[in-house]
Write a protein that holds these residues in place. Structure first.
Motif, short mmCIF file in Angstrom:
data_model
loop_
_atom_site.label_atom_id
_atom_site.label_comp_id
_atom_site.label_asym_id
_atom_site.label_seq_id
_atom_site.Cartn_x
_atom_site.Cartn_y
_atom_site.Cartn_z
N SER A 158 30.60 -40.38 -43.38
CA SER A 158 30.67 -39.95 -41.98
C SER A 158 32.02 -39.36 -41.61
CB SER A 158 30.38 -41.14 -41.06
OG SER A 158 29.10 -41.70 -41.33
N MET A 162 32.77 -36.58 -38.54
CA MET A 162 33.65 -36.89 -37.42
C MET A 162 34.74 -35.83 -37.28
SD MET A 162 36.03 -40.26 -36.87
CE MET A 162 37.00 -39.86 -38.33
N GLN A 165 33.38 -32.56 -35.99
CA GLN A 165 33.09 -32.63 -34.57
C GLN A 165 34.36 -32.58 -33.74
OE1 GLN A 165 29.76 -32.68 -33.74
NE2 GLN A 165 30.61 -32.09 -31.76
N SER A 166 35.43 -33.20 -34.23
CA SER A 166 36.70 -33.12 -33.52
C SER A 166 37.22 -31.69 -33.47
CB SER A 166 37.73 -34.03 -34.21
OG SER A 166 39.00 -33.92 -33.60
N TRP A 205 38.54 -36.96 -29.45
CA TRP A 205 38.57 -37.73 -30.69
C TRP A 205 37.67 -38.96 -30.61
CZ3 TRP A 205 40.38 -37.02 -35.56
CH2 TRP A 205 41.17 -35.88 -35.77
N ALA A 208 34.11 -37.65 -30.92
CA ALA A 208 33.86 -37.25 -32.31
C ALA A 208 33.69 -38.46 -33.21
CB ALA A 208 35.01 -36.37 -32.81
N PHE A 209 34.49 -39.49 -32.96
CA PHE A 209 34.40 -40.73 -33.75
C PHE A 209 33.04 -41.38 -33.57
CE2 PHE A 209 35.08 -45.31 -34.29
CZ PHE A 209 35.68 -45.34 -35.54
N GLY A 212 30.30 -39.22 -35.27
CA GLY A 212 30.36 -39.34 -36.72
C GLY A 212 29.87 -40.67 -37.24
N LEU A 213 29.97 -41.72 -36.41
CA LEU A 213 29.57 -43.05 -36.86
C LEU A 213 28.14 -43.41 -36.48
CD1 LEU A 213 32.75 -45.23 -36.23
CD2 LEU A 213 32.00 -44.09 -38.32
N ASN A 244 23.14 -33.68 -35.09
CA ASN A 244 24.47 -33.16 -35.38
C ASN A 244 24.55 -31.65 -35.18
OD1 ASN A 244 26.43 -32.04 -37.83
ND2 ASN A 244 27.26 -33.78 -36.72
N CYS A 248 25.22 -31.22 -31.27
CA CYS A 248 26.67 -31.42 -31.27
C CYS A 248 27.46 -30.25 -31.84
CB CYS A 248 27.02 -32.69 -32.05
SG CYS A 248 26.26 -34.18 -31.39
#
Length: 391
Positions: A158, A162, A165-166, A205, A208-209, A212-213, A244, A248
């Motif tokens: 992941s 993440m 995405q950030s 962030w 995004a975290f 991603g998780l 995703n 996203c």
């Protein structure tokens, strides 16, 4: 057969290498089984008086073939792909060093302390993490490591989701900041303060975290019995495509392209209006500021455009693999797309140096300082070093 013989990879980008090797292995299995069945049929025709023996032989031959294919260590397949791994290491080095240089340039040069550059630093930090963390983890998971540890496996897989995405959120923040600067210039200084910029970076962030998780929260597959950490065996393709990519990635990209399109159209209209008011001469202070904003917006749009060019091919291939499983995708094409997506993390520093004069001068200053400090140990009377430090 599918899980054990799959070439191990990491990240949404490396997913495609897994799937391709999986398809190739399945194709080889089918071909070998066809040959085995043909041989068995031929043997059965010739030795009809002993059907039980031939049936046993055919079963043993088939099982032996499947056992040979499915028990081949994944690392054996991965170790053959030396050029690909070498390219990944080169990209990791360039991405880490180049983006650290971007962070140093903004940190040490007060002229670069702008809200736009703060968002670019956030983007650079994500690219540094790609080079220093994501790609090394990709090499580890290419060997099936970690094994028999599902949560650590999903966490490693992941990481790049993440970080990607950030990067997207940082680009979106840059686009919104440029929109406010051009369409709401009187509210810009009260809205786009350094404190608000840091708050936006923190929010991006965190989001995004969390995105991603999502696989770690339960949206993942049941791992195979062998315990190897394969992206295609753990991460759900429905998550990669519907959540995703569509929600996203694609949606923010469309919003950003619309923002830049409106910026370019509005600036062009203003330039024409100023030129008409001045009788064809657009040399006023307002025209100069507009040209400067246009140049900055063009450079930042190029960053967005390169990001899209580097990542969209992999997502499109991902859609094909989910929505059209029978579609064949050549392995060289997939490898090229993978390298292209990771190379995006290394290309931005070169783009800044080429398109933005402030970054170019800051990079030169850093190199001269490093060279000057090294030469100053042997040449203490060199006045050039003092000049550099003074500037």
């Amino acid at each position: 057969m599918n899980d054990s013989a799959t070439n191990t990879t990491f990240s949404p980008a490396l997913l495609y290498l897994n799937t391709t090797v999986l398809n190739i292995t399945s194709y080889q299995n089918s071909s070998l089984l066809a040959v085995t069945n043909a041989t068995t049929s031929s043997t059965s025709t010739v030795t009809q008086p002993r059907p039980q023996t031939n049936s046993t032989l055919a079963t043993f031959t088939t099982l032996a073939t499947l056992t040979t294919l499915t028990t081949t260590p994944a690392g054996t397949l991965a170790s053959i792909n030396v050029p690909y791994m070498a390219a990944e290491l080169v990209i990791a080095f360039l991405s880490t060093v180049g983006n650290l240089l971007v962070c140093a340039a903004v940190g040490f040069n007060r002229k670069l302390h702008t809200v736009t550059n703060y968002f670019l630093v956030s983007l650079a930090v994500a690219d540094v993490c790609v080079g220093a963390l994501a790609i090394p983890c990709a090499i580890m998971t290419d060997l099936g490591i970690p094994r028999h540890n599902l949560y650590l496996c999903v966490l490693m897989l992941s990481v790049l989701i993440m970080l990607t995405q950030s990067s997207i959120f940082s680009l979106l923040a840059v686009a919104v900041e440029r929109y406010v600067a051009i369409f709401m210039p009187f509210r810009y200084h009260s809205t786009m303060t350094p404190r608000n910029a840091l708050l936006v970076i923190l929010i991006t962030w965190v989001l995004a975290f969390l995105i991603g998780l999502v696989p770690l929260m339960g949206w993942h597959k049941t791992p195979p019995g062998d315990g190897f950490c394969f992206f295609v065996s753990v991460v759900e393709m429905t998550y990669m495509v519907y959540f995703n990519f569509f929600a996203c990635v694609l949606t923010p990209l469309i919003v950003m392209f619309l923002i830049y399109a409106q910026i370019f159209l509005t600036v062009k209209q203003q330039m024409r209006r100023i030129a008409a008011d001045r009788g064809g001469q657009a040399n006023s202070e307002g025209a100069t500021n507009i040209k400067k904003e246009m140049k900055t917006a063009t450079s930042l749009f190029l960053v967005l455009f390169l990001f899209t060019v580097c990542w969209i091919p992999l997502h499109i291939i991902n859609c094909f693999l989910l929505l059209c499983p029978e579609c064949y995708v050549p392995l060289p094409l997939l490898l090229t797309a993978i390298i292209l997506s990771h190379a995006n993390s290394a290309v931005n520093p070169f783009l800044y140096a080429y398109k933005m004069k402030s970054f170019r001068e800051a990079f030169k200053g850093i190199f001269l300082c490093c060279r000057g400090s090294g030469e100053g140990q042997d040449h203490h009377d060199d006045g050039r070093v003092a000049t550099i430090h003074k500037s």
